[in-house]
Motif scaffolding. Structure first.
Motif, PDB file in Angstrom:
ATOM      1  N   ALA A  41      36.407  21.737 -19.892  1.00 37.96           N
ATOM      2  CA  ALA A  41      35.097  22.385 -20.004  1.00 37.96           C
ATOM      3  C   ALA A  41      35.267  23.858 -19.672  1.00 37.96           C
ATOM      4  O   ALA A  41      36.184  24.239 -18.932  1.00 37.96           O
ATOM      5  CB  ALA A  41      34.089  21.738 -19.057  1.00 37.96           C
ATOM      6  N   VAL A  42      34.381  24.695 -20.215  1.00 38.17           N
ATOM      7  CA  VAL A  42      34.401  26.128 -19.934  1.00 38.17           C
ATOM      8  C   VAL A  42      33.004  26.553 -19.504  1.00 38.17           C
ATOM      9  O   VAL A  42      32.009  26.220 -20.165  1.00 38.17           O
ATOM     10  CB  VAL A  42      34.859  26.954 -21.146  1.00 38.17           C
ATOM     11  CG1 VAL A  42      34.732  28.453 -20.853  1.00 38.17           C
ATOM     12  CG2 VAL A  42      36.309  26.618 -21.508  1.00 38.17           C
ATOM     13  N   MET A  43      32.935  27.284 -18.390  1.00 36.74           N
ATOM     14  CA  MET A  43      31.676  27.819 -17.891  1.00 36.74           C
ATOM     15  C   MET A  43      31.769  29.341 -17.817  1.00 36.74           C
ATOM     16  O   MET A  43      32.844  29.890 -17.539  1.00 36.74           O
ATOM     17  CB  MET A  43      31.356  27.246 -16.513  1.00 36.74           C
ATOM     18  CG  MET A  43      31.161  25.751 -16.492  1.00 36.74           C
ATOM     19  SD  MET A  43      31.004  25.106 -14.809  1.00 36.74           S
ATOM     20  CE  MET A  43      29.578  26.031 -14.229  1.00 36.74           C
ATOM     21  N   ASN A  44      30.653  29.991 -18.017  1.00 40.97           N
ATOM     22  CA  ASN A  44      30.550  31.438 -18.068  1.00 40.97           C
ATOM     23  C   ASN A  44      29.515  31.845 -17.021  1.00 40.97           C
ATOM     24  O   ASN A  44      28.448  31.234 -16.961  1.00 40.97           O
ATOM     25  CB  ASN A  44      30.100  31.838 -19.473  1.00 40.97           C
ATOM     26  CG  ASN A  44      30.340  33.291 -19.778  1.00 40.97           C
ATOM     27  OD1 ASN A  44      30.991  33.989 -19.021  1.00 40.97           O
ATOM     28  ND2 ASN A  44      29.800  33.749 -20.893  1.00 40.97           N
ATOM     29  N   TYR A  45      29.798  32.831 -16.171  1.00 44.67           N
ATOM     30  CA  TYR A  45      28.804  33.148 -15.145  1.00 44.67           C
ATOM     31  C   TYR A  45      28.778  34.639 -14.825  1.00 44.67           C
ATOM     32  O   TYR A  45      29.747  35.370 -15.032  1.00 44.67           O
ATOM     33  CB  TYR A  45      29.063  32.351 -13.861  1.00 44.67           C
ATOM     34  CG  TYR A  45      30.135  32.917 -12.963  1.00 44.67           C
ATOM     35  CD1 TYR A  45      29.806  33.692 -11.842  1.00 44.67           C
ATOM     36  CD2 TYR A  45      31.482  32.675 -13.208  1.00 44.67           C
ATOM     37  CE1 TYR A  45      30.785  34.207 -11.009  1.00 44.67           C
ATOM     38  CE2 TYR A  45      32.474  33.177 -12.373  1.00 44.67           C
ATOM     39  CZ  TYR A  45      32.118  33.953 -11.275  1.00 44.67           C
ATOM     40  OH  TYR A  45      33.091  34.454 -10.451  1.00 44.67           O
ATOM     41  N   ALA A  46      27.619  35.050 -14.335  1.00 44.02           N
ATOM     42  CA  ALA A  46      27.394  36.390 -13.782  1.00 44.02           C
ATOM     43  C   ALA A  46      26.334  36.188 -12.694  1.00 44.02           C
ATOM     44  O   ALA A  46      26.602  35.545 -11.694  1.00 44.02           O
ATOM     45  CB  ALA A  46      26.951  37.364 -14.860  1.00 44.02           C
ATOM     46  N   SER A  47      25.107  36.696 -12.927  1.00 46.60           N
ATOM     47  CA  SER A  47      24.027  36.363 -11.997  1.00 46.60           C
ATOM     48  C   SER A  47      23.425  35.010 -12.340  1.00 46.60           C
ATOM     49  O   SER A  47      22.706  34.413 -11.540  1.00 46.60           O
ATOM     50  CB  SER A  47      22.942  37.436 -12.042  1.00 46.60           C
ATOM     51  OG  SER A  47      22.434  37.560 -13.358  1.00 46.60           O
TER      52      SER A  47
END
Length: 421
Positions: free
Chosen positions: A110-116
């Motif tokens: 799985a791939v997750m993308n984050y910032a705020s």
């Protein structure tokens, strides 16, 4: 760790035709989802496929690719990551995908993308072929400002590492692995979240790109830290970490030749291994893995279907290594029922009260102290002395009064005689 099943095999009482050496189907093809690369991990026996493979590099490469994982990449895409740097991260992810054996019964990614905020680009159950997975990675877009690393890890635990989202069944004992790639200091509380994830059995690797704060990598990564923290100076060289991760995932290959004591077949199972037999043989009865010398539990060993788990005595808690135990702080919030003050006493505790309160008979609750209207012992002694003095004075006064009466009578008699004269 000792094998989870016994290493010796006994021949079945039935006739089995020898399998031709050139036949494509292997005699152990039905071992299921936990099998390592058995073609390479078996001792070379006549007619076996393992006996026809040469070259240690080929053995190491394929063995690593065939060890299953539930792997989640958590990628920092805040505004500090420039577009060209984002492309480098995508290359790194694609090259990592190439080193893994992706499939429904092998490794899930799985791939997750984050910032705020956090976005699950695709969960563990979405892709089981490398081409589709790398195509999805190529379309990942940056999010915004902020670096909420703790929120990202928590989201992985709550929303990605579930069987509904593609995590393989717990009975398979597939390792759960998180790789966090970030170039900024977390803006939330990541330490508690990471510790909770590790306690739940998730292994966390931290990749820092020109990290401003190495401490933030240390508090999120699993131990030992020198095996779970990687850093590079720029995104331009991040793809070089692919080979390091490859060596990391291969280094604990318990099925490698010479690292197990299975008589015939070794099957990798998480960070340990199982033993199995060639066709025509059956596995001998399981031994008690909690016998002295067979386990590494600190306090209590519990047999579990040919394997074992570690537990602790009352008053202790199992550490993240799942082997050792630590004393529980019985006065920690939620662990005691004292109304006001908890006093720890080794593995137990006693309750006390604030000044001005007294402990009730239940030894837990407190009541405000009431000042008694009765005199104290010291005051009582003083009162007895005063009473004695009063009695003495009264006695003397009574005696004096008697004498005065006598004088008064004599005075009256004298006055009477004077009147007569």
């Amino acid at each position: 760790m000792p094998p989870l099943f016994p290493a010796r095999c006994g021949r079945q009482l039935l006739t089995v035709d020898p399998r031709p050496a050139g036949q494509a189907t292997t005699p152990w093809g039905g071992l299921g989802t936990l099998g390592c690369s058995l073609l390479l991990l078996l001792p070379a026996v006549p007619g076996s496929p393992a006996g026809r493979i040469s070259g240690t590099r080929a053995v190491a490469d394929i063995a690593c690719k065939n060890c299953p994982l539930d792997l989640v990449f958590i990628i920092d895409s805040s505004c500090s990551v420039r577009p060209e740097e984002s492309e480098k991260v995508k290359i790194f992810l694609s090259e990592m995908i190439d080193t893994l054996d992706i499939g429904e019964r092998t490794t899930h990614v799985a791939v997750m993308n984050y910032a705020s905020t956090v976005k699950v680009e695709f969960p563990l159950q979405t892709y089981f072929d490398k081409a589709s997975m790398k195509e999805a990675i190529s379309h990942i877009e940056p999010l915004s400002s902020g670096t909420m690393t703790g929120l990202a890890i928590q989201t992985a635990m709550d929303e990605v590492f579930t069987e509904e989202m593609g995590t393989q069944p717990a009975s398979f004992n597939i390792p759960k692995v998180v790789i966090v790639v970030t170039d900024g200091r977390p803006q939330d509380q990541v330490q508690d979240v990471a510790a909770s994830a590790q306690t739940a059995g998730t292994e966390i690797y931290a990749v820092g790109v020109d990290p401003e704060d190495m401490q933030s990598l240390r508090i999120m990564a699993s131990k030992p830290l020198d095996e779970h923290i990687f850093y590079v100076e720029t995104y331009g060289v991040i793809e070089k970490l692919t080979s390091k991760f490859r060596r990391t995932f291969c280094s604990a290959n318990m099925c490698a030749l010479g690292t197990h004591d299975c008589e015939q077949v070794s099957v990798r199972n998480s960070k340990s291994y199982l033993c199995d037999c060639y066709e025509g043989y059956t596995l001998n009865p399981a031994v008690d893995m909690c016998e002295p010398g067979r386990h590494n539990c600190d306090q209590i060993c519990v047999s579990n279907n040919g394997s074992y788990v570690c537990e602790c005595y009352e008053g202790y808690t199992l550490n993240p290594d799942k082997k050792t135990c630590s004393a529980v702080d019985m006065c920690a919030p939620g662990r005691h029922d004292c109304e006001q003050v908890c006093l720890r006493d080794d593995l137990f505790y006693t309750c006390d009260c604030y000044q001005g309160y007294t402990l009730n008979p239940d030894k837990k609750t407190c009541s405000r102290a009431i000042t008694s209207s009765l005199v104290t012992t010291e005051e009582s002694c003083k009162c007895e002395a005063i009473a004695a003095l009063q009695d003495s004075v009264t006695s003397h006064l009574e005696a004096l009064s008697t004498k005065l009466d006598e004088v008064f009578e004599k005075l009256q008699a004298y006055q009477s005689r004077q009147q007569v004269v």
